[in-house]
Scaffold this motif. Structure first.
Motif, PDB file in Angstrom:
ATOM      1  N   GLU A  90     106.961  26.004  66.526  1.00 36.63           N
ATOM      2  CA  GLU A  90     107.310  26.582  67.866  1.00 36.63           C
ATOM      3  C   GLU A  90     108.459  26.382  68.617  1.00 36.63           C
ATOM      4  N   VAL A  91     108.944  25.014  68.429  1.00 38.29           N
ATOM      5  CA  VAL A  91     110.525  24.697  68.767  1.00 38.29           C
ATOM      6  C   VAL A  91     111.702  25.777  68.516  1.00 38.29           C
ATOM      7  N   ALA A  92     111.333  26.206  67.208  1.00 36.44           N
ATOM      8  CA  ALA A  92     112.215  26.982  66.498  1.00 36.44           C
ATOM      9  C   ALA A  92     112.366  28.420  67.249  1.00 36.44           C
ATOM     10  N   ARG A  93     111.067  28.763  67.624  1.00 35.50           N
ATOM     11  CA  ARG A  93     110.692  30.130  68.315  1.00 35.50           C
ATOM     12  C   ARG A  93     111.439  30.142  69.678  1.00 35.50           C
ATOM     13  N   ARG A  94     111.669  29.086  70.165  1.00 32.62           N
ATOM     14  CA  ARG A  94     112.456  28.947  71.589  1.00 32.62           C
ATOM     15  C   ARG A  94     114.138  28.925  71.605  1.00 32.62           C
ATOM     16  N   VAL A 150     116.599  16.272  76.046  1.00 30.56           N
ATOM     17  CA  VAL A 150     115.347  16.635  76.274  1.00 30.56           C
ATOM     18  C   VAL A 150     114.716  16.527  77.755  1.00 30.56           C
ATOM     19  N   GLY A 151     115.007  15.112  78.111  1.00 27.98           N
ATOM     20  CA  GLY A 151     114.515  14.906  79.643  1.00 27.98           C
ATOM     21  C   GLY A 151     115.125  15.351  80.617  1.00 27.98           C
ATOM     22  N   SER A 152     116.477  15.673  80.461  1.00 27.87           N
ATOM     23  CA  SER A 152     117.189  16.294  81.633  1.00 27.87           C
ATOM     24  C   SER A 152     116.696  17.772  81.585  1.00 27.87           C
ATOM     25  N   ALA A 153     116.469  18.541  80.612  1.00 22.14           N
ATOM     26  CA  ALA A 153     115.955  19.897  80.397  1.00 22.14           C
ATOM     27  C   ALA A 153     114.744  20.109  80.727  1.00 22.14           C
ATOM     28  N   LEU A 154     113.770  19.110  80.634  1.00 21.44           N
ATOM     29  CA  LEU A 154     112.521  19.036  80.966  1.00 21.44           C
ATOM     30  C   LEU A 154     112.437  19.192  82.631  1.00 21.44           C
ATOM     31  N   THR A 155     113.089  18.168  83.074  1.00 26.57           N
ATOM     32  CA  THR A 155     113.243  18.020  84.386  1.00 26.57           C
ATOM     33  C   THR A 155     113.604  19.149  85.228  1.00 26.57           C
ATOM     34  N   THR A 174     130.869  27.891  73.163  1.00 19.81           N
ATOM     35  CA  THR A 174     130.085  27.318  72.144  1.00 19.81           C
ATOM     36  C   THR A 174     129.901  25.823  72.224  1.00 19.81           C
ATOM     37  N   ASP A 175     130.682  25.280  72.702  1.00 22.07           N
ATOM     38  CA  ASP A 175     130.197  23.337  72.950  1.00 22.07           C
ATOM     39  C   ASP A 175     129.076  23.357  73.545  1.00 22.07           C
ATOM     40  N   LEU A 176     128.763  24.214  74.797  1.00 21.32           N
ATOM     41  CA  LEU A 176     127.548  24.466  75.509  1.00 21.32           C
ATOM     42  C   LEU A 176     126.353  24.711  74.768  1.00 21.32           C
ATOM     43  N   ALA A 177     126.536  25.727  73.834  1.00 24.43           N
ATOM     44  CA  ALA A 177     125.550  26.299  73.057  1.00 24.43           C
ATOM     45  C   ALA A 177     124.950  24.961  72.151  1.00 24.43           C
ATOM     46  N   ALA A 178     126.066  24.208  71.573  1.00 25.41           N
ATOM     47  CA  ALA A 178     125.709  23.348  70.591  1.00 25.41           C
ATOM     48  C   ALA A 178     125.035  22.186  71.362  1.00 25.41           C
ATOM     49  N   ALA A 179     125.246  21.740  72.402  1.00 21.54           N
ATOM     50  CA  ALA A 179     124.637  20.838  73.401  1.00 21.54           C
ATOM     51  C   ALA A 179     123.298  21.227  73.641  1.00 21.54           C
ATOM     52  N   THR A 180     122.996  22.523  74.089  1.00 24.75           N
ATOM     53  CA  THR A 180     121.843  22.877  74.659  1.00 24.75           C
ATOM     54  C   THR A 180     120.667  23.182  73.607  1.00 24.75           C
ATOM     55  N   GLN A 181     120.965  23.837  72.405  1.00 24.03           N
ATOM     56  CA  GLN A 181     119.631  24.300  71.706  1.00 24.03           C
ATOM     57  C   GLN A 181     118.858  23.413  71.378  1.00 24.03           C
ATOM     58  N   MET A 182     119.211  22.335  70.877  1.00 26.26           N
ATOM     59  CA  MET A 182     117.928  21.554  70.525  1.00 26.26           C
ATOM     60  C   MET A 182     117.220  20.822  71.711  1.00 26.26           C
ATOM     61  N   PRO A 183     117.784  20.083  72.740  1.00 25.02           N
ATOM     62  CA  PRO A 183     117.039  19.982  74.036  1.00 25.02           C
ATOM     63  C   PRO A 183     116.429  21.050  74.772  1.00 25.02           C
ATOM     64  N   GLY A 184     117.095  22.122  74.733  1.00 24.72           N
ATOM     65  CA  GLY A 184     116.583  23.264  75.553  1.00 24.72           C
ATOM     66  C   GLY A 184     115.352  23.851  74.834  1.00 24.72           C
ATOM     67  N   SER A 185     115.367  23.919  73.563  1.00 25.91           N
ATOM     68  CA  SER A 185     114.159  24.689  72.935  1.00 25.91           C
ATOM     69  C   SER A 185     112.931  23.519  72.966  1.00 25.91           C
ATOM     70  N   VAL A 186     113.267  22.342  72.758  1.00 25.29           N
ATOM     71  CA  VAL A 186     112.216  21.278  72.794  1.00 25.29           C
ATOM     72  C   VAL A 186     111.456  21.439  74.338  1.00 25.29           C
ATOM     73  N   CYS A 215     103.322  16.217  69.913  1.00 22.73           N
ATOM     74  CA  CYS A 215     104.038  17.254  69.538  1.00 22.73           C
ATOM     75  C   CYS A 215     105.243  16.855  68.494  1.00 22.73           C
ATOM     76  N   ALA A 216     104.511  17.015  67.202  1.00 28.36           N
ATOM     77  CA  ALA A 216     105.465  16.724  66.110  1.00 28.36           C
ATOM     78  C   ALA A 216     104.904  17.452  64.694  1.00 28.36           C
ATOM     79  N   GLY A 217     105.327  17.460  63.708  1.00 30.02           N
ATOM     80  CA  GLY A 217     105.042  18.215  62.502  1.00 30.02           C
ATOM     81  C   GLY A 217     105.312  19.440  62.284  1.00 30.02           C
ATOM     82  N   PRO A 218     105.117  20.338  61.267  1.00 29.65           N
ATOM     83  CA  PRO A 218     105.838  21.533  61.031  1.00 29.65           C
ATOM     84  C   PRO A 218     105.237  22.680  61.928  1.00 29.65           C
TER      85      PRO A 218
END
Length: 321
Positions: A271-275, A152-157, A115-127, A263-266
């Motif tokens: 698109e982020v939510a779909r990921r 986000v930067g680490s996930a992007l990398t 659960t901790d990893l899911a909480a940490a991952t969802q936002m940066p991972g989906s972005v 990459c901003a706005g509704p």
């Protein structure tokens, strides 16, 4: 129940621990007993008054929480009861022991992912997944990831390196540079150094960058314009660590044949939510790793915001109710 109430906009001290009434789910909603609450950098901007506050204050603060569904509102799939999820709110209610969220805003946590990893991952991972898809990367390209030691930067990398592109990262200081390399960066430049664009020029040795993932904003990309591939180069602006969006002009872009995607706005947030589910699946399969800097008690919300604003966190900061 215990919660963190934002009393007004301002410094971290406006986040105050208080006892409040427990919420109940309405139609189409679920109640989640929170186990891990990620502290997100955009939340610091909302708290400071730089981004719009979604409700009248005082109010329970927070955008996301991970935990177990304990109660369902009318019309919700019964299979969700007892399920571990990451819940997204409209900006209120997540910094609390119990969190109400729309049922269609929760993402089921895959088996085997803590659960901790899911909480940490969802936002940066989906972005990061949305950014990579938008960039339309091709094998052999060179990309620049600004602030590669952030979530986000680490996930992007990691995602870019896995797609066979050369990743040049920026990071502030030796420890963050080490993390960027661990996540797949081929080279790292220190964006806190004077004239850091000269470091990038030396690394490119006459070559160019095909994609710039701009999380800093301000004038960070301006010194790089002549290092971006003419005609096909693209800049994706998704963060404002400098306090303002990237300050490129139409003339800057037209004269070089570059494209700038905001990459901003509704539409972008949709698109982020779909990921979201894809991000958790990638983490469960070991394809995406987001580090956890620290886990603080819920009452330490103000301290967590200070860590993010001081940029001292090396990974996600979680709050534990």
């Amino acid at each position: 129940m215990q919660a963190i109430v934002m009393t007004e906009t301002g410094a971290p001290e406006v986040l105050v621990p208080r006892a409040v009434d427990a919420p109940r789910p309405g139609d189409g909603q679920v109640l989640v007993r929170a186990e891990a609450i990620p502290v997100l950098y955009p939340e610091t901007k909302v708290r400071a008054g730089e981004f719009p506050v979604p409700v009248a204050l005082p109010a329970v603060f927070g955008f996301q929480a991970a935990g177990t569904v304990t109660e369902l509102g009318a019309g919700v799939d019964p299979a969700l009861l007892g399920t571990r999820v990451v819940a997204a709110t409209s900006g209120v209610g997540a910094y609390a022991e119990l969190v109400v969220a729309e049922a269609d805003s929760v993402t089921v946590i895959p088996d085997g992912l803590r659960t901790d990893l899911a909480a940490a991952t969802q936002m940066p991972g989906s972005v990061a997944l949305a950014l990579v898809a938008t960039a339309a990367l091709a094998p052999g390209e060179t990309v620049l990831v600004e602030a590669a030691a952030t979530g986000v930067g680490s996930a992007l990398t990691q995602l870019c390196a896995a797609r066979g592109v050369r990743v040049i990262a920026t990071a502030g200081g030796a420890e963050k540079a080490r993390l960027a390399r661990e996540h797949g960066a081929a080279e790292v430049v220190d964006h806190t150094a004077p004239a850091w664009a000269d470091q990038l020029r030396d690394l490119l040795a006459g070559g160019t960058v095909d994609v710039v993932f701009d999380s800093i904003g301000g004038d960070s990309v301006t010194p790089l314009l002549d290092l971006i591939t003419p005609r096909t180069g693209r800049v994706l602006s998704y963060g404002w660590l400098a306090g303002v969006p990237t300050q490129l002009t139409a003339v800057d872009l037209i004269l070089r044949g570059l494209t700038l995607t905001g990459c901003a706005g509704p539409a972008w947030l949709g698109e982020v939510a779909r990921r979201r589910a894809d991000a958790l699946d990638a983490a469960a399969r070991g394809q995406l790793t987001v580090g956890i800097d620290s886990v603080l008690p819920l009452t330490g919300a103000a301290d967590a915001h200070r860590k993010l604003e001081e940029r001292s966190a090396l990974g996600t900061v979680l709050l534990r109710p």
